[in-house]
Write a protein that holds these residues in place. Structure first.
Motif, PDB file in Angstrom:
ATOM      1  N   ILE A  45     -49.424 -28.009  47.712  1.00 50.05           N
ATOM      2  CA  ILE A  45     -50.306 -28.396  48.797  1.00 50.05           C
ATOM      3  C   ILE A  45     -50.118 -29.884  49.044  1.00 50.05           C
ATOM      4  N   SER A  46     -49.957 -30.229  50.309  1.00 48.07           N
ATOM      5  CA  SER A  46     -49.780 -31.622  50.672  1.00 48.07           C
ATOM      6  C   SER A  46     -51.008 -32.430  50.269  1.00 48.07           C
ATOM      7  N   PRO A  47     -50.809 -33.621  49.689  1.00 45.98           N
ATOM      8  CA  PRO A  47     -51.955 -34.453  49.311  1.00 45.98           C
ATOM      9  C   PRO A  47     -52.686 -35.023  50.528  1.00 45.98           C
ATOM     10  N   VAL A  48     -52.107 -34.875  51.724  1.00 42.78           N
ATOM     11  CA  VAL A  48     -52.699 -35.437  52.933  1.00 42.78           C
ATOM     12  C   VAL A  48     -53.703 -34.472  53.573  1.00 42.78           C
ATOM     13  N   LEU A  49     -53.745 -33.246  53.111  1.00 37.23           N
ATOM     14  CA  LEU A  49     -54.641 -32.279  53.735  1.00 37.23           C
ATOM     15  C   LEU A  49     -56.096 -32.650  53.486  1.00 37.23           C
ATOM     16  N   PRO A  50     -56.915 -32.557  54.532  1.00 33.85           N
ATOM     17  CA  PRO A  50     -58.356 -32.773  54.339  1.00 33.85           C
ATOM     18  C   PRO A  50     -58.897 -31.721  53.363  1.00 33.85           C
ATOM     19  N   PRO A  51     -59.991 -32.024  52.649  1.00 34.82           N
ATOM     20  CA  PRO A  51     -60.476 -31.137  51.585  1.00 34.82           C
ATOM     21  C   PRO A  51     -60.676 -29.675  51.992  1.00 34.82           C
ATOM     22  N   THR A  52     -61.314 -29.410  53.108  1.00 37.51           N
ATOM     23  CA  THR A  52     -61.564 -28.010  53.493  1.00 37.51           C
ATOM     24  C   THR A  52     -60.263 -27.288  53.795  1.00 37.51           C
ATOM     25  N   LEU A  53     -59.354 -27.957  54.501  1.00 38.78           N
ATOM     26  CA  LEU A  53     -58.066 -27.339  54.809  1.00 38.78           C
ATOM     27  C   LEU A  53     -57.253 -27.142  53.537  1.00 38.78           C
ATOM     28  N   ALA A  54     -57.313 -28.094  52.620  1.00 37.75           N
ATOM     29  CA  ALA A  54     -56.608 -27.949  51.335  1.00 37.75           C
ATOM     30  C   ALA A  54     -57.147 -26.753  50.558  1.00 37.75           C
ATOM     31  N   GLU A  55     -58.455 -26.545  50.616  1.00 41.33           N
ATOM     32  CA  GLU A  55     -59.051 -25.391  49.937  1.00 41.33           C
ATOM     33  C   GLU A  55     -58.574 -24.076  50.566  1.00 41.33           C
ATOM     34  N   ILE A  56     -58.487 -24.033  51.879  1.00 40.61           N
ATOM     35  CA  ILE A  56     -57.997 -22.829  52.564  1.00 40.61           C
ATOM     36  C   ILE A  56     -56.548 -22.557  52.167  1.00 40.61           C
ATOM     37  N   VAL A  57     -55.716 -23.591  52.205  1.00 42.62           N
ATOM     38  CA  VAL A  57     -54.310 -23.429  51.816  1.00 42.62           C
ATOM     39  C   VAL A  57     -54.217 -22.930  50.375  1.00 42.62           C
ATOM     40  N   SER A  58     -55.029 -23.494  49.501  1.00 44.15           N
ATOM     41  CA  SER A  58     -55.045 -23.076  48.101  1.00 44.15           C
ATOM     42  C   SER A  58     -55.449 -21.602  47.979  1.00 44.15           C
ATOM     43  N   ASP A  59     -56.455 -21.190  48.752  1.00 42.48           N
ATOM     44  CA  ASP A  59     -56.881 -19.782  48.729  1.00 42.48           C
ATOM     45  C   ASP A  59     -55.730 -18.857  49.093  1.00 42.48           C
ATOM     46  N   PHE A  60     -54.945 -19.235  50.096  1.00 45.29           N
ATOM     47  CA  PHE A  60     -53.794 -18.414  50.485  1.00 45.29           C
ATOM     48  C   PHE A  60     -52.749 -18.404  49.379  1.00 45.29           C
ATOM     49  N   GLN A  61     -52.454 -19.579  48.826  1.00 46.09           N
ATOM     50  CA  GLN A  61     -51.398 -19.683  47.823  1.00 46.09           C
ATOM     51  C   GLN A  61     -51.740 -18.964  46.525  1.00 46.09           C
ATOM     52  N   GLU A  62     -53.012 -18.823  46.225  1.00 44.52           N
ATOM     53  CA  GLU A  62     -53.418 -18.150  44.985  1.00 44.52           C
ATOM     54  C   GLU A  62     -53.255 -16.637  45.066  1.00 44.52           C
ATOM     55  N   LEU A  63     -53.099 -16.114  46.277  1.00 45.83           N
ATOM     56  CA  LEU A  63     -52.980 -14.665  46.459  1.00 45.83           C
ATOM     57  C   LEU A  63     -51.536 -14.202  46.338  1.00 45.83           C
ATOM     58  N   GLU A  64     -51.394 -12.944  45.993  1.00 44.90           N
ATOM     59  CA  GLU A  64     -50.079 -12.319  46.071  1.00 44.90           C
ATOM     60  C   GLU A  64     -49.678 -12.307  47.545  1.00 44.90           C
TER      61      GLU A  64
END
Length: 152
Positions: free
Chosen positions: A3-22
């Motif tokens: 995840i890019s360190p530049v992502l705002p917190p809420t968007l970073a959380e969304i990206v993380s949610d996607f990446q944690e899934l199969e």
């Protein structure tokens, strides 16, 4: 994928949610997002000329960005319109809405252009649909960079 360190917190959380899934479950999450896209406020839904179409999207998608003055400064408000029968497009719009709405212009402009790829959907959906999401983000950033004003 990181995840890019530049992502705002809420968007970073969304990206993380996607990446944690199969990979196969990421599309399901995108479809869940499609159900949470807010309807346009009446002042916009009755005036489609105030919205801009993102032609790169396979389904009709319209958006606009408005500035809103707050006690802490100025934030950007995002508005999207996509038909219910276009869940992928609506899902992308909802991800951007949830991740960017209410941020400052500087925060939105700092989001990397490759953010859509960070969701990990490139093998689950067509390249044309990925191009549509990248175009949505690009359009939002262009509108913000052009000096969005509060609604009249």
């Amino acid at each position: 994928m990181t995840i890019s360190p530049v992502l705002p917190p809420t968007l970073a959380e969304i990206v993380s949610d996607f990446q944690e899934l199969e990979e196969r479950d990421r599309l399901t999450l995108l479809l869940e997002f499609s159900r949470t896209l807010p309807a346009l406020p009446e002042r916009l839904s009755n005036h489609p000329e105030l919205l801009e179409q993102v032609l790169e999207c396979q389904s009709p998608l319209f958006l606009t960005v408005e500035a809103e003055k707050t006690d802490d400064g100025e934030v950007m408000r995002l508005f999207f319109q996509a038909p219910p029968e276009a869940p992928t497009t609506r899902g992308f719009a909802s991800v951007l809405f949830e991740g960017l709405d209410g941020l400052t212009a500087e925060e939105i402009l700092a989001v990397p252009d490759d953010m859509p790829e960070q969701l990990g959907l490139t093998r689950a959906i067509s390249p044309l649909r990925m191009r549509g999401m990248s175009a949505m983000l690009g359009r939002v950033k262009r509108k913000v960079a052009s000096g969005v004003r509060p609604p009249a």
